[in-house]
Design an enzyme around this catalytic site. Structure first.
Site, mmCIF file in Angstrom:
data_model
loop_
_atom_site.group_PDB
_atom_site.id
_atom_site.type_symbol
_atom_site.label_atom_id
_atom_site.label_comp_id
_atom_site.label_asym_id
_atom_site.label_seq_id
_atom_site.Cartn_x
_atom_site.Cartn_y
_atom_site.Cartn_z
ATOM 1 N N LEU A 1 0.871 -1.168 0.000
ATOM 2 C CA LEU A 1 0.000 0.000 0.000
ATOM 3 C C LEU A 1 0.911 1.222 0.000
ATOM 4 O O LEU A 1 1.771 1.368 0.880
ATOM 5 C CB LEU A 1 -0.897 -0.017 1.246
ATOM 6 C CG LEU A 1 -2.154 0.856 1.260
ATOM 7 C CD1 LEU A 1 -3.068 0.521 0.082
ATOM 8 C CD2 LEU A 1 -2.906 0.685 2.559
ATOM 9 N N ASP A 2 0.751 2.097 -1.004
ATOM 10 C CA ASP A 2 1.624 3.257 -1.141
ATOM 11 C C ASP A 2 1.604 4.119 0.112
ATOM 12 O O ASP A 2 0.579 4.198 0.801
ATOM 13 C CB ASP A 2 1.185 4.115 -2.335
ATOM 14 C CG ASP A 2 1.404 3.421 -3.666
ATOM 15 O OD1 ASP A 2 2.212 2.482 -3.719
ATOM 16 O OD2 ASP A 2 0.750 3.820 -4.656
ATOM 17 N N PRO A 3 2.721 4.822 0.409
ATOM 18 C CA PRO A 3 2.743 5.710 1.579
ATOM 19 C C PRO A 3 1.624 6.750 1.579
ATOM 20 O O PRO A 3 1.090 7.083 2.639
ATOM 21 C CB PRO A 3 4.119 6.381 1.479
ATOM 22 C CG PRO A 3 4.967 5.369 0.780
ATOM 23 C CD PRO A 3 4.041 4.728 -0.227
ATOM 24 N N LEU A 4 1.237 7.257 0.394
ATOM 25 C CA LEU A 4 0.181 8.273 0.336
ATOM 26 C C LEU A 4 -1.217 7.681 0.498
ATOM 27 O O LEU A 4 -2.195 8.420 0.630
ATOM 28 C CB LEU A 4 0.245 9.040 -0.988
ATOM 29 C CG LEU A 4 1.400 10.037 -1.134
ATOM 30 C CD1 LEU A 4 1.310 10.742 -2.478
ATOM 31 C CD2 LEU A 4 1.402 11.053 -0.006
ATOM 32 N N ALA A 5 -1.322 6.354 0.497
ATOM 33 C CA ALA A 5 -2.612 5.687 0.686
ATOM 34 C C ALA A 5 -2.759 5.280 2.148
ATOM 35 O O ALA A 5 -1.778 5.036 2.848
ATOM 36 C CB ALA A 5 -2.718 4.464 -0.213
#
Length: 320
Positions: free
Chosen positions: A48-52
């Protein structure tokens, strides 16, 4: 004097369904959870991307053997597309590469959505973990290269419009393995002639887990330290007498295998299976053939294996 071996941690097993906050990377999250549980082994089931934000299932101990079954499960995301700009990363992190003064009407968005349901062809983002000639696409993109990533089939189970205004639209999508939500935003923006990128992204389900299974970092720290916060001192790294409070937040390892036929076996059969031996499956409803099945004894996971001509043949055995 003999050198003392490094402490390996506890042999704790189960799934922790983390509600990952924005700004934390998946690897960082796994490290944090492993430390909080003082676990021997940990891994996650899908980056899961850091911005998500949202659901990051983390497997501890024996549960790491079931990671592929969770990775293959359907996922549900709630996401916001900001119209008018396309960005290099297809989210807020990258610089603007294209822009438009046009904005889509809700009717136009609704008319487009059926194109993005079912089995579709999708090109992953330039900044993605896809390997090109042995290198990650995001490493090539960071070096300024334009990467030719081939389109591939992905499956969108459903795509719902939740809210719409002139500048943004909120969607909810249920999709299969390998789907990039950032690519959905990029492609819809291009089709609508106004460009678009992900402004917010939250994963709310990873089959078989739901939002009811969510656990936050704050809840874990409260369970671990009794409300004293994240105390990273020598004393905090000492295994406490009682881990019951934090261990109670785990989901049983077997939950990841709900997708498989479940076979109840006796204690004697469990002993034989754990030694790598096949056993006869008894019971009126027992399947005669199955490529994969899950064997349990007294509700505890014993093994994953194949059933051939009424015999359970273990492939992956779990500690008792």
């Amino acid at each position: 004097m003999a050198r003392r071996g490094k402490k390996k941690g506890r042999p704790i097993s189960g799934w922790l369904v983390l509600d990952k906050p924005v700004g934390m990377g998946s690897t960082e999250a796994v490290s944090k959870i492993k430390w909080l549980f003082q676990a021997e082994k940990a891994g996650h089931a899908g980056t899961l991307d850091p911005l998500a934000s949202g659901m990051l299932p983390i497997a501890l101990g024996e549960a790491t053997k079931t990671v592929p079954y969770v990775q293959d499960g359907a996922k549900v995301y709630r996401f916001t597309v900001a119209w008018g700009e396309e960005r290099s990363t297809d989210d807020l992190e990258g610089p603007v590469t294209k822009s438009s003064d046009q904005r889509p009407a809700e009717a136009d968005v609704l008319l487009l959505m059926p194109k993005y349901t079912g089995v579709i062809m999708q090109t992953p983002p330039q900044f993605s973990a896809i390997k090109i000639a042995g290198e990650r696409a995001y490493d090539l993109a960071r070096d300024g290269a334009t990467v030719d990533i081939p389109a591939r089939e992905v499956e969108i189970g459903r795509l719902d419009l939740i809210d719409h205004n002139a500048d943004r639209t909120i969607f909810e999508v249920e999709c299969g393995k390998g789907t990039y939500v950032r690519s959905l935003a990029r492609d819809m923006g291009r089709d609508l002639g106004c460009f678009g990128h992900i402004a917010e992204l939250r994963r709310i389900e990873v089959e078989p887990f739901t939002q009811e299974d969510f656990v936050t970092i704050a809840e874990l720290e409260t369970a671990r330290f009794g409300g004293q916060g994240d105390e990273r001192s020598d004393s905090a790294d000492t295994v406490p007498v009682d881990f019951d409070a934090i261990d109670a937040l785990l989901v049983d390892t077997s939950a990841a295998l709900d997708c498989l036929p479940q076979i109840a076996i006796s204690d004697d059969a469990a002993t034989k299976i754990r030694l790598g031996n096949p056993v006869i499956i008894r019971g009126r409803d027992a399947p005669v053939e199955a490529e994969e099945a899950c064997a349990t004894a007294r509700g505890k996971l014993v093994a994953i294996g194949a059933i051939e001509q009424g015999m359970f043949k273990p492939k992956r055995v779990f500690a008792g």
